[in-house]
Design a protein around this motif. Structure first.
Motif, PDB file in Angstrom:
ATOM      1  N   ASP A  11       0.836  -1.217   0.000  1.00 22.34           N
ATOM      2  CA  ASP A  11       0.000   0.000   0.000  1.00 22.34           C
ATOM      3  C   ASP A  11       0.863   1.256   0.000  1.00 22.34           C
ATOM      4  OD1 ASP A  11      -2.288  -1.518  -0.051  1.00 22.34           O
ATOM      5  OD2 ASP A  11      -2.770  -1.254   2.072  1.00 22.34           O
ATOM      6  N   ASP A  12       1.904   1.234  -0.827  1.00 18.80           N
ATOM      7  CA  ASP A  12       2.824   2.366  -1.019  1.00 18.80           C
ATOM      8  C   ASP A  12       3.694   2.672   0.198  1.00 18.80           C
ATOM      9  OD1 ASP A  12       1.949   2.838  -3.658  1.00 18.80           O
ATOM     10  OD2 ASP A  12       0.268   4.035  -2.943  1.00 18.80           O
ATOM     11  N   LYS A  13       3.670   1.824   1.203  1.00 22.94           N
ATOM     12  CA  LYS A  13       4.545   2.004   2.358  1.00 22.94           C
ATOM     13  C   LYS A  13       5.760   1.103   2.200  1.00 22.94           C
ATOM     14  CE  LYS A  13       4.702   1.590   7.425  1.00 22.94           C
ATOM     15  NZ  LYS A  13       3.943   1.257   8.650  1.00 22.94           N
ATOM     16  N   PRO A  14       6.991   1.655   2.279  1.00 28.93           N
ATOM     17  CA  PRO A  14       8.186   0.812   2.143  1.00 28.93           C
ATOM     18  C   PRO A  14       8.319  -0.135   3.328  1.00 28.93           C
ATOM     19  CG  PRO A  14       8.795   3.036   2.811  1.00 28.93           C
ATOM     20  CD  PRO A  14       7.323   3.071   2.523  1.00 28.93           C
ATOM     21  N   LEU A  15       8.412  -1.428   3.034  1.00 29.56           N
ATOM     22  CA  LEU A  15       8.418  -2.441   4.087  1.00 29.56           C
ATOM     23  C   LEU A  15       9.704  -3.242   4.154  1.00 29.56           C
ATOM     24  CD1 LEU A  15       4.787  -3.846   3.709  1.00 29.56           C
ATOM     25  CD2 LEU A  15       5.617  -2.207   5.416  1.00 29.56           C
ATOM     26  N   SER A  16      10.377  -3.429   3.014  1.00 30.54           N
ATOM     27  CA  SER A  16      11.567  -4.271   3.049  1.00 30.54           C
ATOM     28  C   SER A  16      12.573  -3.857   1.984  1.00 30.54           C
ATOM     29  CB  SER A  16      11.205  -5.747   2.873  1.00 30.54           C
ATOM     30  OG  SER A  16      10.826  -6.016   1.537  1.00 30.54           O
ATOM     31  N   HIS A  17      13.817  -4.208   2.251  1.00 28.17           N
ATOM     32  CA  HIS A  17      14.927  -4.018   1.301  1.00 28.17           C
ATOM     33  C   HIS A  17      15.511  -5.396   1.056  1.00 28.17           C
ATOM     34  CE1 HIS A  17      19.447  -2.981   0.861  1.00 28.17           C
ATOM     35  NE2 HIS A  17      18.881  -2.909  -0.331  1.00 28.17           N
TER      36      HIS A  17
ATOM     37  N   LEU B 209      20.266  -3.674  12.736  1.00 23.97           N
ATOM     38  CA  LEU B 209      19.924  -2.261  12.592  1.00 23.97           C
ATOM     39  C   LEU B 209      19.904  -1.909  11.114  1.00 23.97           C
ATOM     40  CD1 LEU B 209      22.036  -0.618  15.455  1.00 23.97           C
ATOM     41  CD2 LEU B 209      19.561  -0.990  15.413  1.00 23.97           C
ATOM     42  N   SER B 210      19.031  -1.030  10.726  1.00 19.78           N
ATOM     43  CA  SER B 210      18.928  -0.612   9.333  1.00 19.78           C
ATOM     44  C   SER B 210      20.209   0.082   8.890  1.00 19.78           C
ATOM     45  CB  SER B 210      17.737   0.332   9.159  1.00 19.78           C
ATOM     46  OG  SER B 210      17.817   1.423  10.068  1.00 19.78           O
ATOM     47  N   ASN B 211      20.575  -0.115   7.604  1.00 20.97           N
ATOM     48  CA  ASN B 211      21.756   0.548   7.053  1.00 20.97           C
ATOM     49  C   ASN B 211      21.337   1.849   6.356  1.00 20.97           C
ATOM     50  OD1 ASN B 211      20.748  -0.140   4.487  1.00 20.97           O
ATOM     51  ND2 ASN B 211      22.012  -1.983   4.359  1.00 20.97           N
ATOM     52  N   ASP B 212      22.299   2.504   5.701  1.00 24.75           N
ATOM     53  CA  ASP B 212      22.019   3.807   5.089  1.00 24.75           C
ATOM     54  C   ASP B 212      20.948   3.718   4.002  1.00 24.75           C
ATOM     55  OD1 ASP B 212      23.869   4.986   6.732  1.00 24.75           O
ATOM     56  OD2 ASP B 212      25.494   4.988   5.243  1.00 24.75           O
ATOM     57  N   ILE B 213      21.005   2.652   3.183  1.00 27.52           N
ATOM     58  CA  ILE B 213      19.998   2.483   2.127  1.00 27.52           C
ATOM     59  C   ILE B 213      18.613   2.325   2.734  1.00 27.52           C
ATOM     60  CG2 ILE B 213      19.199   0.941   0.283  1.00 27.52           C
ATOM     61  CD1 ILE B 213      22.103   0.338  -0.362  1.00 27.52           C
ATOM     62  N   GLU B 214      18.524   1.521   3.788  1.00 27.18           N
ATOM     63  CA  GLU B 214      17.231   1.269   4.426  1.00 27.18           C
ATOM     64  C   GLU B 214      16.725   2.494   5.182  1.00 27.18           C
ATOM     65  OE1 GLU B 214      18.863  -3.191   4.449  1.00 27.18           O
ATOM     66  OE2 GLU B 214      18.910  -2.060   6.324  1.00 27.18           O
ATOM     67  N   ASN B 215      17.633   3.234   5.823  1.00 30.24           N
ATOM     68  CA  ASN B 215      17.216   4.459   6.504  1.00 30.24           C
ATOM     69  C   ASN B 215      16.557   5.422   5.515  1.00 30.24           C
ATOM     70  OD1 ASN B 215      18.257   3.549   8.942  1.00 30.24           O
ATOM     71  ND2 ASN B 215      20.211   4.590   8.686  1.00 30.24           N
TER      72      ASN B 215
ATOM     73  N   GLY C 169      12.581   6.023   5.580  1.00 31.44           N
ATOM     74  CA  GLY C 169      12.328   7.325   6.185  1.00 31.44           C
ATOM     75  C   GLY C 169      12.829   7.438   7.612  1.00 31.44           C
ATOM     76  N   PHE C 170      13.864   6.640   7.962  1.00 32.61           N
ATOM     77  CA  PHE C 170      14.434   6.703   9.309  1.00 32.61           C
ATOM     78  C   PHE C 170      15.507   7.792   9.359  1.00 32.61           C
ATOM     79  CE2 PHE C 170      13.714   1.815   9.766  1.00 32.61           C
ATOM     80  CZ  PHE C 170      12.364   2.044   9.972  1.00 32.61           C
ATOM     81  N   SER C 171      15.522   8.555  10.447  1.00 31.43           N
ATOM     82  CA  SER C 171      16.559   9.571  10.608  1.00 31.43           C
ATOM     83  C   SER C 171      17.821   8.983  11.218  1.00 31.43           C
ATOM     84  CB  SER C 171      16.040  10.720  11.472  1.00 31.43           C
ATOM     85  OG  SER C 171      15.576  10.246  12.725  1.00 31.43           O
ATOM     86  N   PHE C 172      17.722   7.804  11.810  1.00 33.01           N
ATOM     87  CA  PHE C 172      18.879   7.093  12.354  1.00 33.01           C
ATOM     88  C   PHE C 172      18.560   5.605  12.332  1.00 33.01           C
ATOM     89  CE2 PHE C 172      16.149   8.487  15.800  1.00 33.01           C
ATOM     90  CZ  PHE C 172      15.949   7.340  16.553  1.00 33.01           C
ATOM     91  N   PRO C 173      19.576   4.714  12.447  1.00 33.32           N
ATOM     92  CA  PRO C 173      19.317   3.264  12.356  1.00 33.32           C
ATOM     93  C   PRO C 173      18.276   2.778  13.355  1.00 33.32           C
ATOM     94  CG  PRO C 173      21.658   3.707  12.196  1.00 33.32           C
ATOM     95  CD  PRO C 173      21.010   5.022  12.553  1.00 33.32           C
ATOM     96  N   GLN C 174      17.381   1.939  12.856  1.00 38.95           N
ATOM     97  CA  GLN C 174      16.280   1.394  13.657  1.00 38.95           C
ATOM     98  C   GLN C 174      16.325  -0.136  13.628  1.00 38.95           C
ATOM     99  OE1 GLN C 174      13.799   3.194  15.342  1.00 38.95           O
ATOM    100  NE2 GLN C 174      15.020   5.011  14.909  1.00 38.95           N
TER     101      GLN C 174
ATOM    102  N   GLU D 296      18.513 -12.069   0.927  1.00 38.19           N
ATOM    103  CA  GLU D 296      18.605 -11.431   2.224  1.00 38.19           C
ATOM    104  C   GLU D 296      17.635 -10.248   2.220  1.00 38.19           C
ATOM    105  OE1 GLU D 296      22.637 -10.406   3.123  1.00 38.19           O
ATOM    106  OE2 GLU D 296      23.310 -12.507   3.156  1.00 38.19           O
ATOM    107  N   GLY D 297      16.610 -10.342   3.031  1.00 38.93           N
ATOM    108  CA  GLY D 297      15.593  -9.296   3.093  1.00 38.93           C
ATOM    109  C   GLY D 297      15.565  -8.648   4.462  1.00 38.93           C
ATOM    110  N   THR D 298      15.690  -7.332   4.488  1.00 35.62           N
ATOM    111  CA  THR D 298      15.615  -6.580   5.736  1.00 35.62           C
ATOM    112  C   THR D 298      14.229  -5.953   5.843  1.00 35.62           C
ATOM    113  OG1 THR D 298      17.986  -6.080   5.618  1.00 35.62           O
ATOM    114  CG2 THR D 298      16.664  -4.753   7.122  1.00 35.62           C
ATOM    115  N   PHE D 299      13.491  -6.354   6.868  1.00 33.19           N
ATOM    116  CA  PHE D 299      12.121  -5.892   7.062  1.00 33.19           C
ATOM    117  C   PHE D 299      12.079  -4.942   8.249  1.00 33.19           C
ATOM    118  CE2 PHE D 299      11.882  -9.699   4.641  1.00 33.19           C
ATOM    119  CZ  PHE D 299      10.745  -9.608   3.864  1.00 33.19           C
ATOM    120  N   ARG D 300      11.414  -3.833   8.091  1.00 39.96           N
ATOM    121  CA  ARG D 300      11.384  -2.833   9.146  1.00 39.96           C
ATOM    122  C   ARG D 300      10.701  -3.390  10.393  1.00 39.96           C
ATOM    123  NH1 ARG D 300       8.698   2.253   6.583  1.00 39.96           N
ATOM    124  NH2 ARG D 300       8.674   2.923   8.762  1.00 39.96           N
TER     125      ARG D 300
END
Length: 255
Positions: free
Chosen positions: A152-158, A203-209, A213-218, A239-243
């Motif tokens: 639904d247009d929300k980014p969920l995974s990389h 923790l999320s990397n720079d691409i995932e941040n 829409g993260f301002s710092f690793p989450q 390898e999938g990174t899910f928020r």
């Protein structure tokens, strides 16, 4: 929706319980109500039947209804008040399962969401380490696919995935904007039959941040999957990174 006889009937008609099944009745009811809520067939604010009314309508004990409702409350999918009313809540995290091998597109459809994809990289690569993992010669080309996946247009995974072009050569020219699993099943000789999967906290990397829409690793969930053909050929490594603020994975176990 008010908790009237019509409402009891309309909700009861959505439920099918099998007294001969291996799963207990409360678990069957909980799983079916959970699915109806997550897919928003039972929308937030809907009043569920009272334990007495529901038990009579389904022909089961009040304990069955009580245990099912307790599981739903624990998942924060319903809330109950002192007068005995039970109301459907707006789901928070996406609750999905690891019961079967499926792709992101099918997962989103099961959750009642519209999937979409942004491809960051699609290339044919020679990677000695990856080729070794696939059991191929070091100079065997692999398809590398890096994507941001949306619900639904929300980014969920990389996702970063590699595919065995020796056994899936059709993928080199396939349209991969949608479901790659669908492309494999419809266009390739070999199909995905089973997988091995691990889940790690990262923790999320720079691409995932940037993508999320993260301002710092989450905190995120890193899922590593090796998918095989029926006769044991490794076809996919992903390898999938899910928020972590949007996902919760559920695993079903039997003793």
């Amino acid at each position: 929706m008010k908790n009237t006889k019509a409402n009891v009937a309309s909700i009861t008609n959505l439920i099918t319980l099998d007294k001969n099944a291996a799963d207990p009745l409360y678990a069957q009811l909980y799983q079916q109500l959970e699915s109806l809520i997550l897919q928003q067939e039972l929308k937030p604010g809907t009043q569920l039947p009272t334990e007495t009314a529901f038990s009579e309508a389904l022909g089961v004990s009040k304990i069955t209804i009580k245990r099912s409702y307790m599981e739903l409350r624990n998942r924060k999918l319903i809330t109950s008040n002192r007068k005995g009313g039970t109301t459907v809540l707006t789901p928070g995290r996406l609750d999905t399962h690891m019961f079967k091998l499926r792709g992101f597109t099918d997962e989103m459809h099961e959750l009642g969401m519209t999937p979409s994809t942004r491809i960051l990289e699609r290339s044919i690569v020679n990677d000695r380490g990856m080729a070794s993992m696939f059991g191929l010669n070091s100079n065997t080309p692999l398809l590398k696919l890096e994507r941001i996946r949306y619900g639904d247009d929300k980014p969920l995974s990389h996702e970063i995935a590699w595919y065995n072009l020796h056994h899936l050569p059709e993928l080199a020219s396939a349209d991969l904007q949608g479901s790659i699993y669908q492309a494999i099943n419809q266009q390739c000789q070999y199909h995905l039959a089973w997988c091995e999967q691990t889940v790690e906290a990262v923790l999320s990397n720079d691409i995932e941040n940037q993508a999320f829409g993260f301002s710092f690793p989450q905190p995120c969930l890193l899922i590593k999957r090796r998918s095989y053909s029926q006769n044991g050929i490794l076809l996919e490594y992903v390898e999938g990174t899910f928020r972590g603020d949007a996902y919760a994975y559920r695993v079903k176990m039997k003793g």
